[in-house]
Design a protein around this motif. Structure first.
Motif, PDB file in Angstrom:
ATOM      1  N   TRP A 204       0.822  -1.225   0.000  1.00  0.00           N
ATOM      2  CA  TRP A 204       0.000   0.000   0.000  1.00  0.00           C
ATOM      3  C   TRP A 204       0.845   1.260   0.000  1.00  0.00           C
ATOM      4  CZ3 TRP A 204      -4.958  -0.118  -1.334  1.00  0.00           C
ATOM      5  CH2 TRP A 204      -5.598  -1.357  -1.297  1.00  0.00           C
ATOM      6  N   ASP A 205       2.178   1.128   0.096  1.00  0.00           N
ATOM      7  CA  ASP A 205       3.053   2.286  -0.038  1.00  0.00           C
ATOM      8  C   ASP A 205       3.329   2.621  -1.501  1.00  0.00           C
ATOM      9  OD1 ASP A 205       3.541   3.391   2.413  1.00  0.00           O
ATOM     10  OD2 ASP A 205       5.029   1.869   2.950  1.00  0.00           O
ATOM     11  N   PHE A 206       2.810   1.806  -2.387  1.00  0.00           N
ATOM     12  CA  PHE A 206       3.021   2.033  -3.820  1.00  0.00           C
ATOM     13  C   PHE A 206       2.557   3.439  -4.192  1.00  0.00           C
ATOM     14  CE2 PHE A 206       2.316   1.488  -8.353  1.00  0.00           C
ATOM     15  CZ  PHE A 206       3.329   0.613  -8.722  1.00  0.00           C
ATOM     16  N   PRO A 207       3.367   4.177  -4.989  1.00  0.00           N
ATOM     17  CA  PRO A 207       3.015   5.566  -5.290  1.00  0.00           C
ATOM     18  C   PRO A 207       1.843   5.679  -6.271  1.00  0.00           C
ATOM     19  CG  PRO A 207       5.002   4.945  -6.473  1.00  0.00           C
ATOM     20  CD  PRO A 207       4.649   3.786  -5.596  1.00  0.00           C
ATOM     21  N   THR A 208       0.638   5.629  -5.756  1.00  0.00           N
ATOM     22  CA  THR A 208      -0.539   5.764  -6.604  1.00  0.00           C
ATOM     23  C   THR A 208      -1.722   6.188  -5.743  1.00  0.00           C
ATOM     24  OG1 THR A 208      -1.777   4.647  -8.354  1.00  0.00           O
ATOM     25  CG2 THR A 208      -1.339   3.374  -6.385  1.00  0.00           C
ATOM     26  N   ASN A 209      -2.792   6.668  -6.364  1.00  0.00           N
ATOM     27  CA  ASN A 209      -3.953   7.088  -5.578  1.00  0.00           C
ATOM     28  C   ASN A 209      -5.158   6.170  -5.838  1.00  0.00           C
ATOM     29  OD1 ASN A 209      -5.222   7.942  -7.964  1.00  0.00           O
ATOM     30  ND2 ASN A 209      -4.350   9.999  -7.791  1.00  0.00           N
ATOM     31  N   ALA A 210      -6.219   6.408  -5.090  1.00  0.00           N
ATOM     32  CA  ALA A 210      -7.379   5.518  -5.126  1.00  0.00           C
ATOM     33  C   ALA A 210      -7.946   5.385  -6.542  1.00  0.00           C
ATOM     34  CB  ALA A 210      -8.450   6.041  -4.166  1.00  0.00           C
ATOM     35  N   LEU A 211      -8.084   6.517  -7.237  1.00  0.00           N
ATOM     36  CA  LEU A 211      -8.673   6.491  -8.576  1.00  0.00           C
ATOM     37  C   LEU A 211      -7.834   5.641  -9.537  1.00  0.00           C
ATOM     38  CD1 LEU A 211     -10.987   7.726 -10.320  1.00  0.00           C
ATOM     39  CD2 LEU A 211      -9.372   9.490 -11.002  1.00  0.00           C
TER      40      LEU A 211
ATOM     41  N   LYS B 239     -11.908   7.220 -16.917  1.00  0.00           N
ATOM     42  CA  LYS B 239     -11.758   7.890 -15.629  1.00  0.00           C
ATOM     43  C   LYS B 239     -13.120   8.222 -15.031  1.00  0.00           C
ATOM     44  CE  LYS B 239      -7.112   9.634 -16.168  1.00  0.00           C
ATOM     45  NZ  LYS B 239      -6.311  10.605 -16.877  1.00  0.00           N
ATOM     46  N   GLN B 240     -14.032   8.656 -15.901  1.00  0.00           N
ATOM     47  CA  GLN B 240     -15.391   8.961 -15.470  1.00  0.00           C
ATOM     48  C   GLN B 240     -16.038   7.723 -14.851  1.00  0.00           C
ATOM     49  OE1 GLN B 240     -16.844  12.094 -16.430  1.00  0.00           O
ATOM     50  NE2 GLN B 240     -18.580  11.597 -15.099  1.00  0.00           N
ATOM     51  N   PHE B 241     -15.891   6.610 -15.546  1.00  0.00           N
ATOM     52  CA  PHE B 241     -16.475   5.345 -15.077  1.00  0.00           C
ATOM     53  C   PHE B 241     -15.852   4.916 -13.747  1.00  0.00           C
ATOM     54  CE2 PHE B 241     -16.886   0.622 -15.326  1.00  0.00           C
ATOM     55  CZ  PHE B 241     -18.259   0.591 -15.218  1.00  0.00           C
ATOM     56  N   ALA B 242     -14.547   5.055 -13.643  1.00  0.00           N
ATOM     57  CA  ALA B 242     -13.855   4.688 -12.401  1.00  0.00           C
ATOM     58  C   ALA B 242     -14.372   5.539 -11.243  1.00  0.00           C
ATOM     59  CB  ALA B 242     -12.345   4.859 -12.564  1.00  0.00           C
ATOM     60  N   MET B 243     -14.608   6.820 -11.532  1.00  0.00           N
ATOM     61  CA  MET B 243     -15.125   7.735 -10.518  1.00  0.00           C
ATOM     62  C   MET B 243     -16.521   7.289 -10.049  1.00  0.00           C
ATOM     63  SD  MET B 243     -13.683  10.292  -9.179  1.00  0.00           S
ATOM     64  CE  MET B 243     -14.313  11.221  -7.808  1.00  0.00           C
ATOM     65  N   GLU B 244     -17.357   6.869 -11.007  1.00  0.00           N
ATOM     66  CA  GLU B 244     -18.693   6.384 -10.642  1.00  0.00           C
ATOM     67  C   GLU B 244     -18.594   5.170  -9.733  1.00  0.00           C
ATOM     68  OE1 GLU B 244     -20.824   5.711 -14.303  1.00  0.00           O
ATOM     69  OE2 GLU B 244     -20.496   7.804 -14.911  1.00  0.00           O
ATOM     70  N   CYS B 245     -17.626   4.298 -10.019  1.00  0.00           N
ATOM     71  CA  CYS B 245     -17.442   3.101  -9.192  1.00  0.00           C
ATOM     72  C   CYS B 245     -17.024   3.482  -7.775  1.00  0.00           C
ATOM     73  CB  CYS B 245     -16.393   2.180  -9.814  1.00  0.00           C
ATOM     74  SG  CYS B 245     -16.911   1.527 -11.402  1.00  0.00           S
ATOM     75  N   LEU B 246     -16.160   4.498  -7.665  1.00  0.00           N
ATOM     76  CA  LEU B 246     -15.767   4.970  -6.328  1.00  0.00           C
ATOM     77  C   LEU B 246     -16.981   5.516  -5.588  1.00  0.00           C
ATOM     78  CD1 LEU B 246     -12.336   6.785  -6.794  1.00  0.00           C
ATOM     79  CD2 LEU B 246     -12.823   4.908  -5.236  1.00  0.00           C
TER      80      LEU B 246
ATOM     81  N   GLN C 279      -9.354   1.036   2.052  1.00  0.00           N
ATOM     82  CA  GLN C 279      -8.571   0.298   1.046  1.00  0.00           C
ATOM     83  C   GLN C 279      -9.408  -0.842   0.466  1.00  0.00           C
ATOM     84  OE1 GLN C 279      -5.105  -0.797   3.359  1.00  0.00           O
ATOM     85  NE2 GLN C 279      -4.082   1.154   2.954  1.00  0.00           N
ATOM     86  N   GLN C 280     -10.140  -1.514   1.341  1.00  0.00           N
ATOM     87  CA  GLN C 280     -10.991  -2.602   0.873  1.00  0.00           C
ATOM     88  C   GLN C 280     -12.050  -2.083  -0.095  1.00  0.00           C
ATOM     89  OE1 GLN C 280     -10.488  -6.013   1.899  1.00  0.00           O
ATOM     90  NE2 GLN C 280     -11.650  -6.131   0.024  1.00  0.00           N
ATOM     91  N   ARG C 281     -12.585  -0.893   0.201  1.00  0.00           N
ATOM     92  CA  ARG C 281     -13.614  -0.326  -0.675  1.00  0.00           C
ATOM     93  C   ARG C 281     -13.028   0.084  -2.021  1.00  0.00           C
ATOM     94  NH1 ARG C 281     -16.854   4.031   2.576  1.00  0.00           N
ATOM     95  NH2 ARG C 281     -15.422   3.662   4.295  1.00  0.00           N
ATOM     96  N   VAL C 282     -11.749   0.508  -2.006  1.00  0.00           N
ATOM     97  CA  VAL C 282     -11.086   0.816  -3.283  1.00  0.00           C
ATOM     98  C   VAL C 282     -10.990  -0.460  -4.128  1.00  0.00           C
ATOM     99  CG1 VAL C 282      -8.890   1.490  -4.339  1.00  0.00           C
ATOM    100  CG2 VAL C 282      -9.796   2.811  -2.433  1.00  0.00           C
ATOM    101  N   PHE C 283     -10.662  -1.564  -3.462  1.00  0.00           N
ATOM    102  CA  PHE C 283     -10.610  -2.852  -4.175  1.00  0.00           C
ATOM    103  C   PHE C 283     -11.985  -3.231  -4.731  1.00  0.00           C
ATOM    104  CE2 PHE C 283      -6.648  -5.469  -2.806  1.00  0.00           C
ATOM    105  CZ  PHE C 283      -5.871  -4.621  -3.567  1.00  0.00           C
ATOM    106  N   LEU C 284     -13.039  -2.942  -3.952  1.00  0.00           N
ATOM    107  CA  LEU C 284     -14.398  -3.226  -4.424  1.00  0.00           C
ATOM    108  C   LEU C 284     -14.716  -2.395  -5.653  1.00  0.00           C
ATOM    109  CD1 LEU C 284     -16.570  -3.279  -1.189  1.00  0.00           C
ATOM    110  CD2 LEU C 284     -15.870  -5.216  -2.580  1.00  0.00           C
ATOM    111  N   ALA C 285     -14.352  -1.102  -5.586  1.00  0.00           N
ATOM    112  CA  ALA C 285     -14.617  -0.210  -6.720  1.00  0.00           C
ATOM    113  C   ALA C 285     -13.866  -0.703  -7.954  1.00  0.00           C
ATOM    114  CB  ALA C 285     -14.192   1.222  -6.369  1.00  0.00           C
TER     115      ALA C 285
ATOM    116  N   GLN D  99     -14.373  -3.401 -13.305  1.00  0.00           N
ATOM    117  CA  GLN D  99     -14.084  -4.510 -14.211  1.00  0.00           C
ATOM    118  C   GLN D  99     -15.340  -4.976 -14.929  1.00  0.00           C
ATOM    119  OE1 GLN D  99     -11.721  -7.330 -11.953  1.00  0.00           O
ATOM    120  NE2 GLN D  99     -11.692  -8.658 -13.747  1.00  0.00           N
ATOM    121  N   ASP D 100     -16.510  -4.714 -14.300  1.00  0.00           N
ATOM    122  CA  ASP D 100     -17.792  -5.042 -14.904  1.00  0.00           C
ATOM    123  C   ASP D 100     -17.872  -6.518 -15.301  1.00  0.00           C
ATOM    124  OD1 ASP D 100     -20.316  -4.483 -15.650  1.00  0.00           O
ATOM    125  OD2 ASP D 100     -19.804  -3.794 -17.669  1.00  0.00           O
TER     126      ASP D 100
END
Lengths: 249, 294
Positions: free
Chosen positions: A85-92, A114-121, A142-148, A153-154
């Motif tokens: 989780w220290d990987f340099p990246t953000n939730a989106l 990106k729009q679709f990813a935002m809707e999933c978040l 973090q778990q919710r980010v994984f869910l999103a 992936q649909d």
């Protein structure tokens, strides 16, 4: 209609059998809890179905066709502890990874993705954290980010590895809502699960597993004291609690 | 000062500097993925393992030929990587110990061969000594062209596979689930690392080239939380180190290039460690003070 047909899966680790001759079929639109003691091979089972680890033998059919042809229908939510989780990246960005299989080689995710990813978040209540570095999220977030990401992936069939482990109440609710929504949409979900007390609330089907399936079927029929005792063997301390629960229920 | 201007206006120097910038940028860029994959030390072992390859190429051919040297270097570098992975797979030895063993065996063989060449084959003329610590001044136009073209290709491929490298390093199991060929992606990544090491050893030397893979991304991590920006900053730090180290080495006659490049990288790392935008020690100190006052 069976969404998933698993036939004779066997897996070994260092010549020790981890799974022996696992066979079961999962009906479309069902929520299945995979339950069993530590070392029963629950995660190993999903990983071998998803071809993340080699099988000694066995065959997986998705809607009657070989797994390889149907890979796009399969979504996966790994255990939270499997990534750094220290990987340099953000939730989106993490959610966008759910689209990588659709985007194809050498291309970058565009505005639509990106729009679709935002809707999933948004669907998991994480829209305010889109630009947050992932190490600054709580375990539940973090778990919710994984869910999103799984949502992005649909897929038609989802495999989740202990999504409820160590999460807060808000996340537990988010997972529950998502499971129910998926069920309504006719999607099939298999969840590795530890907490015996919540099995009846969460899942309509159960796979009781201890290296080989003890029972598979609707929760009412399968999730019984006798079957649990057979699955857990000597681990009675957990079962004492559970048996009182079962008798009360 | 005059000597510096004279030096910079020399077309040969300009070639050398262009090469060092591209090499520095390429290694910083690919190094970001190596660091996040926690394989920095494999890069180091690979680099040390290229020495016997260079020597064997010279012993067999008897001529100083850059393409032959680099082929030999790539072969023994790959062999070492294979041994490291095979030892881990087939024994109870952990990766760190496996790297240690393979690195020292290959480097030992390299030094023995180098001594043999110097004593028996007139090795002083071969310029092989320069492969240990690097010597930008001893390179000819063709060597520099190899570095420039090789580095450019590495930068190009890393940019093309950016998305695939990112997911394969961050969450390989999930990537496999998506149908992304993680094994192939990892092989491409490894090939690019070998590429940087092989084209870079003549300039930076087998002992220290790995520092150019490891230190720039470490420094860059102190400035950003985004992978894209991190790998870019890392490339810039690598390029800066390359150009400054090469300049100082060429002006101060006979100074080995590799150690100078590494000194510059390390200084930039120290600066980042202290003053980095979000994680620098001093920056954090002032941020925490500011919070307390308000």
């Amino acid at each position: 209609m069976n969404a998933l047909e698993i036939k004779n899966i066997s897996v070994t680790y260092d010549k020790q059998p981890a799974l022996e001759d696992v066979t079961f079929s999962v009906p479309e639109g069902s929520l299945t809890g995979i339950i069993g003691p530590n070392g029963a091979g629950k995660s190993t089972l999903i990983k071998s179905i998803l071809r993340l680890i080699p099988k000694l033998s066995g065959d997986v059919k998705v809607y009657g066709k070989p797994y390889k042809e149907q890979r796009k229908m399969i979504g996966y939510v790994p255990q939270r502890s499997e990534v750094d989780w220290d990987f340099p990246t953000n939730a989106l960005d993490v959610v966008l990874m759910g689209r990588y299989g659709h985007i194809g080689w050498l291309k970058r995710p565009g505005k639509k993705e990106k729009q679709f990813a935002m809707e999933c978040l948004e669907k998991v209540g994480m829209q305010d954290y889109a630009k947050r570095q992932i190490s600054q999220l709580s375990g539940g977030q973090q778990q919710r980010v994984f869910l999103a990401r799984a949502l992005a992936q649909d897929a038609q069939i989802y495999f989740m590895d202990e999504p409820f482990a160590g999460v807060d109440a808000a996340t537990e609710k988010a997972i529950m809502n998502l499971l129910q929504e998926w069920k309504k949409q006719g999607k099939t979900v298999l969840v590795v699960h530890h907490d015996l007390q919540t099995v009846r609330d969460y899942f309509d089907h159960c796979l009781l597993l201890n290296k080989t399936p003890v029972k598979f079927g609707p929760t009412d029929k399968v999730f019984t004291y006798d079957n649990l005792q057979e699955t857990y063997g000597g681990a009675l301390s957990i079962l004492t609690q559970e048996s009182t629960l079962l008798q009360e229920g | 000062m005059n000597s510096l201007i004279e030096f910079l206006s020399n077309p040969n120097t300009q070639w050398v500097l262009t090469g060092s910038i591209l090499l520095g940028f390429a290694s910083g860029l690919i190094g970001s993925f190596v660091l996040l994959k926690k394989q920095s030390l494999i890069g180091d072992a690979m680099a040390h393992a290229t020495l016997p390859g260079v020597c064997i190429a010279y012993i067999i051919s008897g001529v100083k030929s850059t393409p032959l040297f680099l082929t030999g270097a790539a072969l023994t570098g790959l062999l070492a990587t294979y041994f490291i992975q095979a030892i881990v797979k087939h024994s109870r030895i952990k990766t760190d110990a496996s790297i240690g063993v393979v690195l020292s065996v290959f480097f030992g063989i390299g030094i023995v061969l180098l001594t043999y060449i110097t004593k028996n084959m007139g090795g002083n003329q071969s310029g092989l000594d320069d492969f240990i610590f690097g010597q930008a001044a001893s390179m000819v136009r063709g060597d520099i062209q190899t570095i420039a073209v090789g580095s450019f290709l590495i930068i190009l491929f890393t940019s093309l596979f950016f998305k695939e490298f990112k997911i394969a390093v961050f969450d390989p199991n999930y990537a496999k689930g998506l149908g992304i060929p993680v094994g192939l992606i990892n092989s491409i990544l490894m090939a690019l690392v070998i590429g940087v090491v092989v084209v870079g050893i003549q300039m930076v030397g087998v002992v220290l080239i790995a520092a150019l893979l490891i230190t720039p991304p470490l420094a860059a991590r102190y400035w950003t939380d985004r992978l894209g920006l991190m790998s870019f900053i890392s490339g810039i730090i690598g390029a800066l180190s390359g150009v400054v180290g090469t300049t100082v080495s060429t002006i101060g006659e006979g100074l080995p290039t590799g150690p100078l490049i590494v000194l510059v990288t390390s200084a930039l790392f120290l600066l980042s460690l202290l003053f980095g935008k979000s994680k620098g020690l001093i920056t954090r100190f002032f941020i925490s003070k500011g919070v307390r006052h308000t």
